[in-house]
Scaffold this motif. Sequence first.
Motif, PDB file in Angstrom:
ATOM      1  N   ASN A 131      29.776  22.506  38.214  1.00 25.63           N
ATOM      2  CA  ASN A 131      31.109  22.099  37.770  1.00 25.63           C
ATOM      3  C   ASN A 131      31.083  21.425  36.399  1.00 25.63           C
ATOM      4  O   ASN A 131      32.010  20.722  36.041  1.00 25.63           O
ATOM      5  N   GLY A 132      30.030  21.631  35.632  1.00 19.81           N
ATOM      6  CA  GLY A 132      29.910  20.989  34.326  1.00 19.81           C
ATOM      7  C   GLY A 132      31.011  21.354  33.354  1.00 19.81           C
ATOM      8  O   GLY A 132      31.324  20.593  32.442  1.00 19.81           O
ATOM      9  N   ALA A 133      31.628  22.515  33.531  1.00 25.86           N
ATOM     10  CA  ALA A 133      32.723  22.960  32.660  1.00 25.86           C
ATOM     11  C   ALA A 133      34.065  22.911  33.391  1.00 25.86           C
ATOM     12  O   ALA A 133      35.017  23.546  32.972  1.00 25.86           O
ATOM     13  N   ARG A 134      34.118  22.202  34.504  1.00 22.84           N
ATOM     14  CA  ARG A 134      35.326  22.060  35.328  1.00 22.84           C
ATOM     15  C   ARG A 134      35.731  23.367  36.012  1.00 22.84           C
ATOM     16  O   ARG A 134      36.892  23.593  36.338  1.00 22.84           O
ATOM     17  N   GLN A 135      34.755  24.249  36.240  1.00 26.59           N
ATOM     18  CA  GLN A 135      35.051  25.552  36.833  1.00 26.59           C
ATOM     19  C   GLN A 135      35.424  25.506  38.312  1.00 26.59           C
ATOM     20  O   GLN A 135      35.872  26.506  38.856  1.00 26.59           O
ATOM     21  N   LEU A 136      35.302  24.352  38.958  1.00 26.39           N
ATOM     22  CA  LEU A 136      35.731  24.247  40.356  1.00 26.39           C
ATOM     23  C   LEU A 136      37.199  23.862  40.481  1.00 26.39           C
ATOM     24  O   LEU A 136      37.776  23.981  41.559  1.00 26.39           O
ATOM     25  N   GLY A 137      37.804  23.384  39.401  1.00 23.21           N
ATOM     26  CA  GLY A 137      39.231  23.099  39.406  1.00 23.21           C
ATOM     27  C   GLY A 137      39.644  21.857  40.169  1.00 23.21           C
ATOM     28  O   GLY A 137      40.805  21.716  40.537  1.00 23.21           O
ATOM     29  N   CYS A 167      39.793  32.146  37.339  1.00 17.72           N
ATOM     30  CA  CYS A 167      41.228  32.398  37.230  1.00 17.72           C
ATOM     31  C   CYS A 167      41.753  32.861  38.579  1.00 17.72           C
ATOM     32  O   CYS A 167      41.025  33.484  39.356  1.00 17.72           O
ATOM     33  N   ALA A 168      43.007  32.564  38.845  1.00 15.45           N
ATOM     34  CA  ALA A 168      43.646  32.975  40.092  1.00 15.45           C
ATOM     35  C   ALA A 168      44.995  33.619  39.794  1.00 15.45           C
ATOM     36  O   ALA A 168      45.724  33.165  38.911  1.00 15.45           O
ATOM     37  N   VAL A 169      45.321  34.654  40.548  1.00 12.18           N
ATOM     38  CA  VAL A 169      46.637  35.294  40.487  1.00 12.18           C
ATOM     39  C   VAL A 169      47.473  34.686  41.603  1.00 12.18           C
ATOM     40  O   VAL A 169      47.011  34.569  42.745  1.00 12.18           O
ATOM     41  N   ARG A 170      48.707  34.319  41.265  1.00  7.66           N
ATOM     42  CA  ARG A 170      49.606  33.726  42.253  1.00  7.66           C
ATOM     43  C   ARG A 170      50.621  34.760  42.730  1.00  7.66           C
ATOM     44  O   ARG A 170      50.817  35.797  42.101  1.00  7.66           O
ATOM     45  N   THR A 171      51.292  34.477  43.816  1.00  4.58           N
ATOM     46  CA  THR A 171      52.244  35.419  44.405  1.00  4.58           C
ATOM     47  C   THR A 171      53.389  35.775  43.475  1.00  4.58           C
ATOM     48  O   THR A 171      53.978  36.842  43.595  1.00  4.58           O
ATOM     49  N   ASP A 172      53.712  34.884  42.518  1.00  5.86           N
ATOM     50  CA  ASP A 172      54.793  35.180  41.575  1.00  5.86           C
ATOM     51  C   ASP A 172      54.298  35.981  40.368  1.00  5.86           C
ATOM     52  O   ASP A 172      55.047  36.217  39.424  1.00  5.86           O
ATOM     53  N   GLY A 173      53.017  36.389  40.380  1.00 12.10           N
ATOM     54  CA  GLY A 173      52.464  37.199  39.300  1.00 12.10           C
ATOM     55  C   GLY A 173      51.869  36.403  38.151  1.00 12.10           C
ATOM     56  O   GLY A 173      51.290  36.984  37.234  1.00 12.10           O
ATOM     57  N   THR A 174      52.005  35.080  38.188  1.00 13.81           N
ATOM     58  CA  THR A 174      51.407  34.270  37.130  1.00 13.81           C
ATOM     59  C   THR A 174      49.908  34.106  37.383  1.00 13.81           C
ATOM     60  O   THR A 174      49.428  34.271  38.507  1.00 13.81           O
ATOM     61  N   VAL A 175      49.199  33.779  36.318  1.00 10.60           N
ATOM     62  CA  VAL A 175      47.759  33.560  36.405  1.00 10.60           C
ATOM     63  C   VAL A 175      47.457  32.145  35.953  1.00 10.60           C
ATOM     64  O   VAL A 175      47.993  31.678  34.955  1.00 10.60           O
ATOM     65  N   ARG A 176      46.609  31.463  36.689  1.00 11.15           N
ATOM     66  CA  ARG A 176      46.159  30.116  36.330  1.00 11.15           C
ATOM     67  C   ARG A 176      44.649  30.151  36.159  1.00 11.15           C
ATOM     68  O   ARG A 176      43.943  30.734  36.981  1.00 11.15           O
ATOM     69  N   CYS A 177      44.149  29.541  35.096  1.00  8.46           N
ATOM     70  CA  CYS A 177      42.714  29.528  34.829  1.00  8.46           C
ATOM     71  C   CYS A 177      42.238  28.102  34.594  1.00  8.46           C
ATOM     72  O   CYS A 177      42.993  27.247  34.142  1.00  8.46           O
ATOM     73  N   TRP A 178      40.965  27.852  34.869  1.00  7.71           N
ATOM     74  CA  TRP A 178      40.357  26.553  34.668  1.00  7.71           C
ATOM     75  C   TRP A 178      38.865  26.744  34.390  1.00  7.71           C
ATOM     76  O   TRP A 178      38.290  27.767  34.678  1.00  7.71           O
ATOM     77  N   GLY A 179      38.280  25.731  33.761  1.00  7.55           N
ATOM     78  CA  GLY A 179      36.858  25.775  33.438  1.00  7.55           C
ATOM     79  C   GLY A 179      36.628  25.935  31.955  1.00  7.55           C
ATOM     80  O   GLY A 179      37.426  25.483  31.134  1.00  7.55           O
ATOM     81  N   ALA A 180      35.537  26.572  31.605  1.00  7.02           N
ATOM     82  CA  ALA A 180      35.131  26.721  30.193  1.00  7.02           C
ATOM     83  C   ALA A 180      36.203  27.459  29.397  1.00  7.02           C
ATOM     84  O   ALA A 180      36.817  28.407  29.886  1.00  7.02           O
ATOM     85  N   ASN A 181      36.395  27.003  28.162  1.00  7.92           N
ATOM     86  CA  ASN A 181      37.392  27.610  27.285  1.00  7.92           C
ATOM     87  C   ASN A 181      36.831  27.713  25.867  1.00  7.92           C
ATOM     88  O   ASN A 181      37.559  27.592  24.891  1.00  7.92           O
ATOM     89  N   TRP A 182      35.526  27.955  25.758  1.00 10.28           N
ATOM     90  CA  TRP A 182      34.868  27.960  24.461  1.00 10.28           C
ATOM     91  C   TRP A 182      35.398  29.036  23.528  1.00 10.28           C
ATOM     92  O   TRP A 182      35.383  28.875  22.325  1.00 10.28           O
TER      93      TRP A 182
END
Length: 184
Positions: A131-137, A167-182
């Motif tokens: 989880n060093g890059a916050r990839q566990l959210g 990244c995760a796809v939600r039921t409304d079609g949006t995508v949420r991402c977390w973790g490394a963003n280099w």
Amino acid sequence: TQPGLDAATGYSHACALAPAGAVACWGDNLQVQLGTGTTSGPSTVAVAVPGIANATAVATGDFHSCAIVGTGSVSCWGDNDLGQLGSGTGSPSSATPVPVTGITTAVAITAGSQHTCVTLADQTAHCWGANGARQLGDGTTTNRSAPVAVSGLTAVTSSSAGTDQTCAVRTDGTVRCWGANWAG
């Protein structure tokens, strides 16, 4: 997913569903990521992972592998130096599958280099490992040897993990991402 129709590739190994929900892996076995119960060298042919039956999906990280089995539990094997197996301990690698703590309703699974995430039947996401890059959210940079819920994320239909991001796809079609963003 129907048995035989799911496969995943790690850094130097691969796993796939086999008939009757078995899992077979091949490639490098340096960190016992083939799950065969042995520390033998690499395999150029697919070898069955003992103890896995009724699997519906597989995921592989750099040096660990996981499968959804039965009605939604998860088992993992291979490297565990950062908690990649989700067994609740940061114990050494495991050459055989170990159950992931507290997961009983997984419907989808994905793995990054050293972390794994599942989507549960209640449409939440849980992750474990590096989880060093916050990839566990979970809002921290603490490695987790047991699954933690992705903070504030609901209505998840699927997810995909990269090296240090998810990244995760939600039921409304949006995508949420977390973790490394280099690289954005």
